[in-house]
Design a protein around this motif. Structure first.
Motif, PDB file in Angstrom:
ATOM      1  N   SER A 245      35.559  29.788  42.230  1.00  0.00           N
ATOM      2  CA  SER A 245      36.877  30.270  41.808  1.00  0.00           C
ATOM      3  C   SER A 245      36.970  31.794  41.742  1.00  0.00           C
ATOM      4  O   SER A 245      37.974  32.313  41.274  1.00  0.00           O
ATOM      5  N   GLY A 246      35.943  32.502  42.213  1.00  0.00           N
ATOM      6  CA  GLY A 246      35.918  33.960  42.080  1.00  0.00           C
ATOM      7  C   GLY A 246      36.523  34.725  43.238  1.00  0.00           C
ATOM      8  O   GLY A 246      36.496  35.958  43.240  1.00  0.00           O
ATOM      9  N   GLY A 247      37.056  34.019  44.233  1.00  0.00           N
ATOM     10  CA  GLY A 247      37.700  34.711  45.334  1.00  0.00           C
ATOM     11  C   GLY A 247      36.743  35.091  46.450  1.00  0.00           C
ATOM     12  O   GLY A 247      35.524  34.932  46.346  1.00  0.00           O
ATOM     13  N   LYS A 248      37.300  35.635  47.527  1.00  0.00           N
ATOM     14  CA  LYS A 248      36.526  35.893  48.744  1.00  0.00           C
ATOM     15  C   LYS A 248      35.524  37.029  48.608  1.00  0.00           C
ATOM     16  O   LYS A 248      34.595  37.136  49.413  1.00  0.00           O
ATOM     17  N   TYR A 249      35.709  37.905  47.627  1.00  0.00           N
ATOM     18  CA  TYR A 249      34.804  39.052  47.496  1.00  0.00           C
ATOM     19  C   TYR A 249      33.602  38.765  46.585  1.00  0.00           C
ATOM     20  O   TYR A 249      32.691  39.571  46.510  1.00  0.00           O
ATOM     21  N   LEU A 250      33.626  37.648  45.883  1.00  0.00           N
ATOM     22  CA  LEU A 250      32.504  37.326  44.990  1.00  0.00           C
ATOM     23  C   LEU A 250      31.294  36.909  45.822  1.00  0.00           C
ATOM     24  O   LEU A 250      31.328  35.917  46.538  1.00  0.00           O
ATOM     25  N   LYS A 251      30.215  37.668  45.712  1.00  0.00           N
ATOM     26  CA  LYS A 251      29.022  37.413  46.527  1.00  0.00           C
ATOM     27  C   LYS A 251      27.871  36.800  45.737  1.00  0.00           C
ATOM     28  O   LYS A 251      27.027  36.111  46.305  1.00  0.00           O
ATOM     29  N   ASP A 252      27.818  37.047  44.439  1.00  0.00           N
ATOM     30  CA  ASP A 252      26.656  36.553  43.687  1.00  0.00           C
ATOM     31  C   ASP A 252      27.030  36.365  42.223  1.00  0.00           C
ATOM     32  O   ASP A 252      27.830  37.133  41.673  1.00  0.00           O
TER      33      ASP A 252
END
Length: 310
Positions: A245-252
């Motif tokens: 649920s953190g969006g496309k920019y959340l990587k880790d």
């Protein structure tokens, strides 16, 4: 796979042991195996030297418990051991009248600093080396070998065949703290932690291919969030919800703190995570990650009634 597993476990400081394949049938009684369980399908020795070595082993855990108990009785403060060995199971319908023979991996540990989470870390690192990413740990309370409150089944991404049947995960193995009655039966130290699995599922789930990509050119943005939530909510479930649920920019997403105290309230815990946001083509601004953070806060609130700590 066996060689890779050996190197990985030795690299983490564990010692490899080897035990006898001829065992006593009472071993499965001492680890509280159900009467109708497959672990009792023994291959019996025709001319055994005694009851203590009258059958072939179906599991490695009793042997490992004996080794830990022997070291404990000799005042060895800490043991971290593993065995990769053959197991044997009677197969009465086999056309060639031969038993099924397999390899199993067993890990056992006790001592200061050795607990459920230490063993979990070892397993996660082992699976990572074998190319098995993001295992899921699900609480288990019915398996008699382990403490009902300190046991978990390990799930991994389902095979293509199982996915076609609608399954998202498949079970890889089970781990936990040995049940107090089992520890007493072997005179082994309390809170010893164990993991055992057939090697075949490891082989099936492992991925030897590696994909390489360029290191990121642009810096990421780090944010720490802490939530209060009911103490019985699994942290692993929360982490998976955050990732989705953190969006496309959340990587880790990294968990860095879980604690409880009276100021939080009864049956309430605090869960703190570190989030990394990054774009491949530019440096992000705070406005770029605002929706992602708000999406995480909203989803955790709706799913687990988790509240953001200020």
């Amino acid at each position: 796979i066996r060689d890779i597993a050996r190197e990985a476990l030795c690299g983490m400081g564990l010692n490899e042991i080897q035990t006898y394949s001829f065992v006593s049938p009472s071993g499965v009684d001492k680890i509280r195996i159900d009467e109708d369980s497959w672990e009792r399908a023994f291959v019996k020795i025709i001319n055994p030297l005694g009851e203590e070595n009258s059958v072939m082993r179906t599991v490695l855990t009793p042997n490992m418990l004996e080794v830990l108990a022997r070291n404990y009785s000799r005042n060895i403060d800490k043991v971290e051991a593993f065995e990769i060995g053959n197991t044997f199971m009677d197969n009465p319908i086999s056309l060639d009248h031969l038993p099924d023979e397999d390899y199993a991996l067993c890990i056992g540990m006790y001592g200061k600093g050795e607990n459920f989470f230490t063993l979990k870390g070892v397993i996660v690192e082992l699976l990572k080396v074998l190319g098995i990413k993001e295992p899921v740990f699900v609480a288990e309370s019915e398996y008699g070998v382990y403490h009902p409150g300190r046991c978990a089944r390990i799930l991994v991404e389902a095979s293509p065949e199982m996915k076609a049947a609608g399954e998202e995960f498949e079970e890889l193995g089970i781990m936990g703290e040995i049940h107090p009655d089992v520890a007493e039966n072997f005179e082994a130290p309390a809170k010893s932690c164990f993991f055992e699995i057939s090697v075949d599922p490891l082989i099936d789930a492992s991925k030897s291919s590696r994909t390489y990509k360029q290191l990121p050119k642009f810096p990421g943005i780090m944010r720490d969030l802490a939530f209060t939530v009911a103490s019985d909510v699994p942290v692993g479930d929360m982490l998976r919800t955050i990732s989705s649920s953190g969006g496309k920019y959340l990587k880790d997403v990294e968990l860095f703190d879980v604690y409880q105290n009276e100021k939080l309230g009864d049956n309430i815990k605090s869960v703190a995570v570190s989030l990394e946001f990054r774009a491949e083509d530019r440096t992000l601004a705070d406005a770029d990650i605002k929706d992602g953070i708000e999406g995480i806060i909203s989803k955790l609130d709706k799913t687990y009634s988790a509240k953001l700590r200020q």
